[in-house]
Motif scaffolding. Structure first.
Motif, PDB file in Angstrom:
ATOM      1  N   ASP A   1      -2.050  36.414  12.112  1.00  0.00           N
ATOM      2  CA  ASP A   1      -3.264  36.002  12.828  1.00  0.00           C
ATOM      3  C   ASP A   1      -2.939  35.614  14.273  1.00  0.00           C
ATOM      4  O   ASP A   1      -3.684  35.946  15.201  1.00  0.00           O
ATOM      5  CB  ASP A   1      -3.917  34.796  12.128  1.00  0.00           C
ATOM      6  CG  ASP A   1      -4.648  35.223  10.869  1.00  0.00           C
ATOM      7  OD1 ASP A   1      -4.870  36.442  10.725  1.00  0.00           O
ATOM      8  OD2 ASP A   1      -4.970  34.352  10.049  1.00  0.00           O
TER       9      ASP A   1
ATOM     10  N   LYS B   1      -2.404  38.698  16.269  1.00  0.00           N
ATOM     11  CA  LYS B   1      -3.692  39.354  16.543  1.00  0.00           C
ATOM     12  C   LYS B   1      -4.430  38.634  17.676  1.00  0.00           C
ATOM     13  O   LYS B   1      -4.982  39.251  18.582  1.00  0.00           O
ATOM     14  CB  LYS B   1      -4.564  39.319  15.271  1.00  0.00           C
ATOM     15  CG  LYS B   1      -4.286  40.449  14.297  1.00  0.00           C
ATOM     16  CD  LYS B   1      -5.280  40.364  13.161  1.00  0.00           C
ATOM     17  CE  LYS B   1      -4.893  41.272  12.030  1.00  0.00           C
ATOM     18  NZ  LYS B   1      -5.659  40.977  10.811  1.00  0.00           N
ATOM     19  N   ARG B   2      -4.419  37.288  17.592  1.00  0.00           N
ATOM     20  CA  ARG B   2      -5.100  36.494  18.615  1.00  0.00           C
ATOM     21  C   ARG B   2      -4.479  36.717  19.988  1.00  0.00           C
ATOM     22  O   ARG B   2      -5.159  36.861  20.988  1.00  0.00           O
ATOM     23  CB  ARG B   2      -5.014  35.005  18.249  1.00  0.00           C
ATOM     24  CG  ARG B   2      -6.325  34.436  17.748  1.00  0.00           C
ATOM     25  CD  ARG B   2      -6.393  32.938  17.803  1.00  0.00           C
ATOM     26  NE  ARG B   2      -5.178  32.209  17.579  1.00  0.00           N
ATOM     27  CZ  ARG B   2      -4.704  31.883  16.377  1.00  0.00           C
ATOM     28  NH1 ARG B   2      -5.360  32.244  15.296  1.00  0.00           N
ATOM     29  NH2 ARG B   2      -3.592  31.214  16.259  1.00  0.00           N
TER      30      ARG B   2
ATOM     31  N   LEU C   1      -5.513  40.151  21.340  1.00  0.00           N
ATOM     32  CA  LEU C   1      -6.902  40.113  21.804  1.00  0.00           C
ATOM     33  C   LEU C   1      -7.021  39.343  23.117  1.00  0.00           C
ATOM     34  O   LEU C   1      -7.762  39.736  24.018  1.00  0.00           O
ATOM     35  CB  LEU C   1      -7.803  39.458  20.738  1.00  0.00           C
ATOM     36  CG  LEU C   1      -8.118  40.323  19.515  1.00  0.00           C
ATOM     37  CD1 LEU C   1      -8.804  39.496  18.439  1.00  0.00           C
ATOM     38  CD2 LEU C   1      -9.018  41.502  19.900  1.00  0.00           C
ATOM     39  N   ALA C   2      -6.251  38.243  23.219  1.00  0.00           N
ATOM     40  CA  ALA C   2      -6.299  37.429  24.441  1.00  0.00           C
ATOM     41  C   ALA C   2      -5.751  38.234  25.618  1.00  0.00           C
ATOM     42  O   ALA C   2      -6.278  38.160  26.729  1.00  0.00           O
ATOM     43  CB  ALA C   2      -5.490  36.151  24.233  1.00  0.00           C
TER      44      ALA C   2
ATOM     45  N   LEU D   1     -10.263  39.926  25.326  1.00  0.00           N
ATOM     46  CA  LEU D   1     -11.328  39.908  24.321  1.00  0.00           C
ATOM     47  C   LEU D   1     -11.385  38.588  23.555  1.00  0.00           C
ATOM     48  O   LEU D   1     -12.243  38.393  22.709  1.00  0.00           O
ATOM     49  CB  LEU D   1     -11.131  41.063  23.322  1.00  0.00           C
ATOM     50  CG  LEU D   1     -11.187  42.463  23.939  1.00  0.00           C
ATOM     51  CD1 LEU D   1     -10.794  43.503  22.918  1.00  0.00           C
ATOM     52  CD2 LEU D   1     -12.578  42.763  24.477  1.00  0.00           C
ATOM     53  N   SER D   2     -10.439  37.713  23.805  1.00  0.00           N
ATOM     54  CA  SER D   2     -10.447  36.429  23.100  1.00  0.00           C
ATOM     55  C   SER D   2      -9.907  35.337  24.028  1.00  0.00           C
ATOM     56  O   SER D   2      -9.096  35.617  24.904  1.00  0.00           O
ATOM     57  CB  SER D   2      -9.571  36.528  21.845  1.00  0.00           C
ATOM     58  OG  SER D   2      -9.223  35.252  21.394  1.00  0.00           O
ATOM     59  N   SER D   3     -10.393  34.123  23.809  1.00  0.00           N
ATOM     60  CA  SER D   3      -9.890  33.009  24.629  1.00  0.00           C
ATOM     61  C   SER D   3      -8.508  32.579  24.141  1.00  0.00           C
ATOM     62  O   SER D   3      -7.818  31.815  24.803  1.00  0.00           O
ATOM     63  CB  SER D   3     -10.848  31.827  24.521  1.00  0.00           C
ATOM     64  OG  SER D   3     -10.840  31.348  23.191  1.00  0.00           O
ATOM     65  N   GLY D   4      -8.117  33.073  22.977  1.00  0.00           N
ATOM     66  CA  GLY D   4      -6.820  32.707  22.414  1.00  0.00           C
ATOM     67  C   GLY D   4      -6.835  31.380  21.685  1.00  0.00           C
ATOM     68  O   GLY D   4      -5.859  30.982  21.087  1.00  0.00           O
TER      69      GLY D   4
ATOM     70  N   LYS E   1      -8.116  28.609  18.837  1.00  0.00           N
ATOM     71  CA  LYS E   1      -8.469  28.675  17.414  1.00  0.00           C
ATOM     72  C   LYS E   1      -9.441  27.548  17.084  1.00  0.00           C
ATOM     73  O   LYS E   1      -9.214  26.399  17.486  1.00  0.00           O
ATOM     74  CB  LYS E   1      -7.186  28.511  16.599  1.00  0.00           C
ATOM     75  CG  LYS E   1      -7.312  28.946  15.176  1.00  0.00           C
ATOM     76  CD  LYS E   1      -5.956  28.783  14.506  1.00  0.00           C
ATOM     77  CE  LYS E   1      -6.097  28.774  13.024  1.00  0.00           C
ATOM     78  NZ  LYS E   1      -4.849  28.422  12.367  1.00  0.00           N
TER      79      LYS E   1
END
Ligand SMILES: [Fe+2]
Ligand SMILES: [Fe+2]
Length: 548
Positions: A5, A8-9, A12-13, A17-20, A22
């Protein structure tokens, strides 16, 4: 799994695409949850307790009632412990359900009896201290601890148990005297420390408990009063004074000891007393101050919900201080995006929902529950507050946006019928996407806050409020919640709901007093509260419930 996970994070970061970050998740440890409800753990605790009581009586001091026949005494102790456990199981089902509370009750009783046994042994080994035997026992220790943390029933159970078993440690001739002193002093402490809201009240309970011990001691002739008027009257009066002072000192020390260790016990056994709830009701908490500045509408809403919920809880004997504190924090998640909630929007200001699809708007509204849990975990709020944040909307529908989505779909469908649009472009309106994640309220306090929240939100849209309109509105809202099944998991009875409705009406009437039209308008034929609300919703961007 956690490692995968994290990768993956990270990927994406990197792609933007993600702030990273959780999101914090509120869930209990599965191992501790399993141990908490395990019948085998409970039976083991019961067995250890009964054996320990028997061992204590077996090894009691040389002057104890059963010093000549210790095995017989141990057998008595074992049977009394077993019967007490049966009584505990039958009468204190709330405390029995969780093994941590079983540990608290049985551990408290054991420590109390160990202290009694040690004191008895010390007195027996020191000559000249016999007169103090009944005055330096901390009769209120276990009863007060259990009374404050678990309620009167648990405190009374403790009093009876420590009195029955404690008398096995004293000489046979003092058997009854000890039992009476312990029962009266313990029960005084329990009755006076029930639902205490200030630490000072605990001290008061200790003082009264000590006073009762002295009084009973005098009546039973324990501190030597029987011979106070003999030839050695001065000595006896001195003894009387010093033993009475010892009794007071012991009772007050016990109260101070319990008061000081209360936060430790609360944290350890996941309990919150009214004292702690009142300490938590300080509006200077960082999150509340932030709410006051960044989401003033939500802050005001929370204060009103707190007043409604507290008054209603008081009427049905629920935990009123808890309702107040949990209401303050129930919408704390709105701090993440305050302008998306109507109570924080200024008149004439642009509504951010106008630029969003109904599904997206509903997602933002629903997210305030998860954001609230996230903030509560970050600020280490009490677990009961987190439960209320999670449950205050149950799994209810964000009706306004659901209706808007359906209307938009209807309009699109008409275009498709007129072959102006491709059928594949029709939006999917799934009711599930417009529902809060739940769970539904599971405690009386959570149910009260859920209702108070809805009532407060809807009451703001009442135009020209009258007592009849307020009553109709409250009836309508509570009925809707019941019909939607939102109160199915909470132990509120129909009678309590009727009392809650009365309380909401009374509180609302006093709050809206300046706006209430009394005689003339009340006679005018007005639409029902439900229709009134619908009409109001139509004229506003967001309906009342979405403000909750
Ligand atoms: Fe709310
Ligand atoms: Fe809310």
């Amino acid at each position: 799994m956690g490692f995968v996970d994290a990768i993956k994070r990270w990927r994406l970061a990197r792609q933007g695409l993600s702030s990273g970050k959780k999101r914090r998740i509120y869930c209990s440890n599965p191992v501790s949850a399993a141990l908490e409800g395990s019948i085998w753990v409970k039976l083991s605790l019961y067995a250890i307790f009964a054996v320990m009581i028997a061992m204590m009586v077996l090894r009691a001091s040389s002057t104890s009632a059963f010093s000549a026949e210790p095995v017989k005494g141990a057998l008595y102790g074992f049977v009394i412990a077993l019967m007490a456990l049966v009584m505990f199981q039958v009468t204190l089902q709330n405390s029995c359900r969780r093994n941590s509370r079983v540990i608290l009750v049985l551990g408290g009783l054991t420590i109390h009896l160990v202290v009694v046994k040690i004191l008895m042994t010390v007195i027996d080994n020191q000559s000249g201290f016999e007169s103090y035997r009944f005055m330096i026992i901390p009769y209120a220790m276990a009863p007060m601890l259990h009374g404050v943390l678990l309620g009167r029933a648990a405190g009374s159970f403790s009093t009876v148990f420590v009195s029955f078993v404690g008398c096995l440690f004293v000489p046979r001739e003092d058997f009854l005297g000890y039992m009476v002193l312990s029962l009266v002093s313990g029960m005084t402490a329990v009755l006076l420390s029930d639902r205490v809201r200030k630490r000072g009240q605990l001290l008061k309970a200790g003082i009264y408990s000590g006073a009762v011990a002295v009084l009973m001691g005098l009546l039973l002739g324990k501190p030597g009063i029987a011979s106070s008027f003999g030839p050695n009257a001065v000595d006896h009066l001195q003894l009387l004074g010093s033993s009475s002072a010892a009794a007071f000192l012991m009772a007050v020390t016990t109260a101070l000891f319990i008061s000081g260790l209360l936060p430790f016990f609360e944290g350890m056994f996941n309990l919150t007393t009214d004292i702690s709830w009142l300490e938590l009701s300080d509006l200077n908490h960082k999150l509340l101050r932030q709410m006051q500045l960044e989401a003033p509408g939500t802050f005001h809403h929370s204060l009103v919900v707190a007043s409604l919920a507290e008054a209603a809880a008081e009427k049905i004997g629920a935990n009123a201080p808890m309702c107040r504190v949990c209401s303050y924090f129930h919408d704390v998640g709105k701090l993440k995006k305050p302008v998306y909630f109507i109570e924080n929007q200024h008149d004439g200001a642009e509504n951010p929902h106008d630029a969003l699809t109904p599904t997206m708007s509903a997602l933002i509204i629903i997210a305030h529950v998860k954001d609230g849990i996230d903030l509560a975990l970050k600020h280490k709020l009490n677990p009961r507050i987190i439960d209320v944040i999670q449950e205050h909307h149950g799994d209810s529908l964000v009706y306004f946006f659901y209706r808007r989505a359906q209307e938009q779909k209807k309009a699109e469908l008409e275009k498709v019928n007129r072959q102006l649009e491709n059928p594949e472009d029709l939006p999917v309106v799934d009711e599930k996407s417009f529902r809060y994640p739940g769970p539904r309220p599971r405690t009386r306090e959570s149910g009260i806050i859920c209702l108070a929240d809805t009532v407060e939100s809807a009451s703001r849209s009442l135009r020209k409020p009258t007592p009849a309109k307020i009553r109709a509105l409250v009836e309508d809202l509570v009925r809707t919640k019941i019909n939607d099944g939102q109160l199915d998991d909470c132990p509120l009875t129909l009678r309590e709901l009727a009392i809650l409705k009365d309380s909401f009406c009374t509180t609302l009437r006093s709050m809206l007093h300046s706006r209430i039209d009394y005689p003339k308008e009340a006679k005018e034929k007005e639409p029902s509260a439900g229709r009134q609300m619908d009409a109001t919703r139509g004229g506003r961007t967001l309906p009342a419930p979405e403000r909750a």
